[in-house]
Design a protein around this motif. Structure first.
Motif, mmCIF file in Angstrom:
data_model
loop_
_atom_site.group_PDB
_atom_site.id
_atom_site.type_symbol
_atom_site.label_atom_id
_atom_site.label_comp_id
_atom_site.label_asym_id
_atom_site.label_seq_id
_atom_site.Cartn_x
_atom_site.Cartn_y
_atom_site.Cartn_z
ATOM 1 N N MET A 347 0.827 -1.211 0.000
ATOM 2 C CA MET A 347 0.000 0.000 0.000
ATOM 3 C C MET A 347 0.860 1.259 0.000
ATOM 4 N N CYS A 348 1.935 1.240 0.780
ATOM 5 C CA CYS A 348 2.821 2.411 0.827
ATOM 6 C C CYS A 348 3.610 2.550 -0.474
ATOM 7 N N HIS A 350 2.559 1.695 -3.425
ATOM 8 C CA HIS A 350 1.664 2.029 -4.544
ATOM 9 C C HIS A 350 0.469 2.805 -3.987
ATOM 10 N N ARG A 351 0.772 3.883 -3.289
ATOM 11 C CA ARG A 351 -0.211 4.615 -2.505
ATOM 12 C C ARG A 351 -1.232 5.373 -3.343
ATOM 13 N N ASN A 352 -0.996 5.474 -4.635
ATOM 14 C CA ASN A 352 -1.951 6.183 -5.490
ATOM 15 C C ASN A 352 -2.728 5.249 -6.409
ATOM 16 N N LEU A 357 -4.999 -0.097 -2.937
ATOM 17 C CA LEU A 357 -5.484 0.404 -1.649
ATOM 18 C C LEU A 357 -6.764 -0.311 -1.229
ATOM 19 N N ARG A 379 2.836 3.425 10.625
ATOM 20 C CA ARG A 379 2.808 3.323 9.167
ATOM 21 C C ARG A 379 1.373 3.149 8.658
ATOM 22 N N ASP A 382 -0.340 6.473 8.733
ATOM 23 C CA ASP A 382 0.114 7.306 7.611
ATOM 24 C C ASP A 382 -0.642 6.993 6.326
ATOM 25 N N ILE A 383 -0.720 5.711 5.984
ATOM 26 C CA ILE A 383 -1.337 5.356 4.701
ATOM 27 C C ILE A 383 -2.844 5.586 4.743
ATOM 28 N N HIS A 386 -3.495 9.217 4.273
ATOM 29 C CA HIS A 386 -3.313 9.536 2.850
ATOM 30 C C HIS A 386 -4.563 9.160 2.058
ATOM 31 N N ILE A 387 -5.108 7.984 2.351
ATOM 32 C CA ILE A 387 -6.287 7.508 1.624
ATOM 33 C C ILE A 387 -7.465 8.452 1.807
ATOM 34 N N GLN A 393 -10.399 10.592 -4.263
ATOM 35 C CA GLN A 393 -10.333 9.193 -3.863
ATOM 36 C C GLN A 393 -11.637 8.466 -4.183
#
Length: 676
Positions: A347-348, A350-352, A357, A379, A382-383, A386-387, A393
């Motif tokens: 996930m980190c 390929h976070r986009n 995700l 961690r 963090d992800i 971001h999501i 999204q």
């Protein structure tokens, strides 16, 4: 001394590398080079006559991409176009037993290999146009493993495939492992029998006795099957045939073949992606019989190819079915952590990517949150932040992301709650809410955003301050006006403000007419049972605990303190003491502080009602908690005082009796345990 050297991940080798490698020549047995090592490097220049690599005792050489103009391993021009590099390379490596030239450019007829009399393993995966090399390969009589598989189908087409395969197999008597994946060497699937087809009279009689195979080129290995045969992605779907003379088969016909493929092709990302997609379909449409092995190969693939998005997506899709399956109950802590780490790595990395995700979040919700993820808490926070913070999204991914974030913030200690706030969670939640207020729509994300802030502000003053500093009270009023008919939303907002009101330093910021008027009005609310009314009374109790001076100092005119307190008592007495609650206290400390507020007995009234309700309805959880935090002594002191009015003492006696009853029952149970 260095006996094994792997520089496949060294991307900046210079011409001096040759001198370093050659200095190891007496002891060097194994050398692995990647496609970033240019032949120019291992010649020390462009002199054709120079010895390339002098390691006379080398047994194993792996060089992926040699001579391929599409990568850094391309041959320098023009000198090497006139001199077959492979021949020059192996000329001084006569003791080689294992040679891997995967994905090299065209290597001609490979006659240079015939001098390697001790060669037992030859890997030519992805080497194009090998038909002209068959004659030379057939002279390597000691070969036990031969890999001439392809990942690009156009390079796997042979003329007269049945004859070519038979020539290879019959010429290599010691062969036990053969990989022809991605080629047409298995033929078209016509059943071959070792009998005279013209002898029709005896055909039926011997059909059941004669050895047979659906791969004509392997007919002479029917009675001596190969240990391994690679048939993945072969022409005419050879792996689906019934009579295959091999003990282990790499293919995609069934789960067993797919798992073999996943094991043997771990280093081949192009092939592995297809294999993992096939494995995913096994989990999705069939029942997997070898879950542990499947888990191992998926985890290994994801760890090895972290930068390959499609491998991560396919692997995580299989992990989803593994984790939600029956085998999950057998996973120990170590296995759970390996899976969670693999998901977070993907996930980190390929976070986009929405699909990645989604797969990660859907798999993570099948773990115990937050218990199973505490080892990598930061961690994951963090992800998830971001999501949920991405404006564009995917709606589903955002919903599941904020659900996980809310679960993470619940039932953890203050340090972790503060960490979530330090990462910007309050600001992000307020932005999500503001966007929905602007659109005039209340949805699951908005409700969960308020719930998340409720959780992260629990006994965490710095997060409460962040809420106020971020304009949270204005959004509270706007949500209240726009979405008054949403009980879940109202409960979450009031729970959050209850946390803010517990912080003495922040209470002056709640002393505004418009806020107090709303809190007073909500005392009579029946939204979500008693929860909204209960939280409104709690907020007002904490505000009142600072004394009448605060009311006067802020010049409150819309509601009088006396009227608010009177209204609060009426609300408290309207609640059923045995009401089940939708609330979770980690500590009673803020409530216990109110027991000492002698100047405002109404605040004491709310506190003892809360304790009486919780110890009566949930004795197993809250009777020990009130005892641990010294609450029983404070309640007893309240009982012995002449200041509280009778209803406060009545509720206090209920608390004392409930705790005493719980302790007596506990002692009885302990005695029974000892007797048994």
């Amino acid at each position: 001394p260095v006996t094994h050297l792997d520089v496949s991940q060294c991307h900046h080798l210079t011409c001096k590398a040759l001198d370093v490698v050659n200095s190891m020549r007496p002891n060097l047995k194994s050398l692995v080079l990647g496609d970033t090592a240019s032949p120019f490097v291992l010649t020390g220049g462009d002199d054709e006559d120079r010895i390339i690599l002098h390691a006379p005792n080398l047994r194993k050489l792996c060089w992926s991409g040699l001579g391929d103009q599409n990568n850094a391993g391309g041959l320098p021009e023009p000198a090497w176009s006139r001199h077959l590099y492979a021949a020059c390379l192996v000329e001084h490596l006569r003791k080689l037993t294992h040679l891997d030239l995967s994905k090299c450019g065209p290597l001609g007829d490979l006659s240079c290999l015939t001098q390697l009399k001790g060669l037992t393993a030859l890997v030519l995966f992805g080497v194009p146009w090998l038909q002209e090399s068959v004659g030379s390969i057939c002279q390597l009589k000691g070969l036990r493993h031969l890999d001439i598989s392809q990942w690009n189908e156009k390079y796997g087409i042979y003329q007269h495939p049945n004859q070519v395969l038979q020539q290879l197999v019959d010429s290599l008597p010691d062969l036990t492992s053969l990989d022809i994946s991605g080629t047409n060497l298995a033929g078209s699937g016509v059943l071959g029998r070792d009998s005279d087809p013209a002898d029709n009279s005896s055909k039926d009689a011997v059909a059941m006795e004669l050895p047979m195979t659906d791969i004509p080129g392997l007919k002479n290995r029917v009675n001596r099957p190969l240990e391994f045969l690679g048939l993945f992605n072969t022409a005419h779907e050879a792996c689906y045939r019934h009579h295959i003379p091999a003990k282990r088969i790499a293919g995609d016909a069934n789960e067993e073949q797919i798992l073999v493929s996943a094991q043997v092709y771990q280093e081949r990302g192009e092939v592995l992606q297809k294999v993992l997609n096939d494995l995913f379909h096994v989990f999705r449409y069939e029942a997997c019989s070898y879950t542990k092995l499947a888990l191992d190969v998926v985890m290994a693939a994801m760890a090895r190819h972290l930068s390959e998005k499609h491998i991560q997506i396919a692997g995580s899709a299989s992990l989803f079915y593994i984790v939600k399956g029956e085998e999950k109950g057998n996973f120990n802590i170590k296995i759970k952590r390996r899976i969670i780490k693999a998901l977070l790595d993907a996930m980190c990395g390929h976070r986009n990517d929405t699909t990645m995700l989604r797969n990660g979040c859907l798999t993570l919700i099948h773990f115990k949150i937050p218990q199973d993820v505490l080892f990598d808490y930061e961690r994951l926070v963090d992800i998830l932040l971001h999501i949920v913070s991405q404006e564009d999204q995917d709606d589903f991914v955002q919903r599941i992301g904020i659900y996980l974030l809310n679960s993470l913030a619940c039932q953890v200690d203050g340090m972790q709650k503060q960490l979530v706030g330090d990462k910007g969670a309050i600001t992000i939640m307020l932005q999500l809410i503001e966007a929905r207020v602007f659109r005039g729509s209340s949805d699951e994300v908005m409700e969960t955003a308020w719930s998340t802030m409720w959780n992260v502000t629990d006994e965490t003053p710095v997060n409460c301050q962040r809420f106020l500093d971020g304009g949270g009270m204005m959004l509270f009023l706007e949500c209240l006006r726009a979405f008054a008919d949403k009980p879940e939303l109202l409960r979450n907002m009031m729970g959050l403000l209850g946390n803010v009101a517990e912080v003495k330093e922040l209470r002056p910021r709640l002393m505004k007419d418009e806020y107090l008027e709303v809190f007073s009005h909500l005392l009579d609310s029946t939204s979500d049972g008693i929860e909204v009314s209960y939280n409104a009374a709690g907020i007002l109790s904490h505000i009142a605990s600072d004394g009448p001076e605060l009311w006067e100092a802020h010049n409150i005119r819309s509601v009088s303190r006396e009227q608010v307190l009177s209204r609060m008592v009426r609300a408290i007495e309207s609640w059923r003491l045995l009401t089940k609650r939708n609330i979770n206290y980690r500590s009673f400390e803020p409530i216990l502080r109110l027991l000492k507020v002698e100047h405002t007995p109404e605040a004491q009234h709310w506190a003892v009602w809360a304790l009486a309700n919780l110890t009566k309805v949930y004795p197993d959880k809250y009777c020990p908690l009130i005892r641990e935090e010294g609450g029983v002594e404070l309640v007893q002191k309240l009982l012995s005082s002449s200041k509280p009015y009778e209803r406060i003492k009545e509720l206090s006696r209920i608390i004392i009796e409930q705790c005493a009853m719980y302790e007596r029952n506990g002692c009885i149970l302990e005695d029974l345990d000892e007797i048994s």
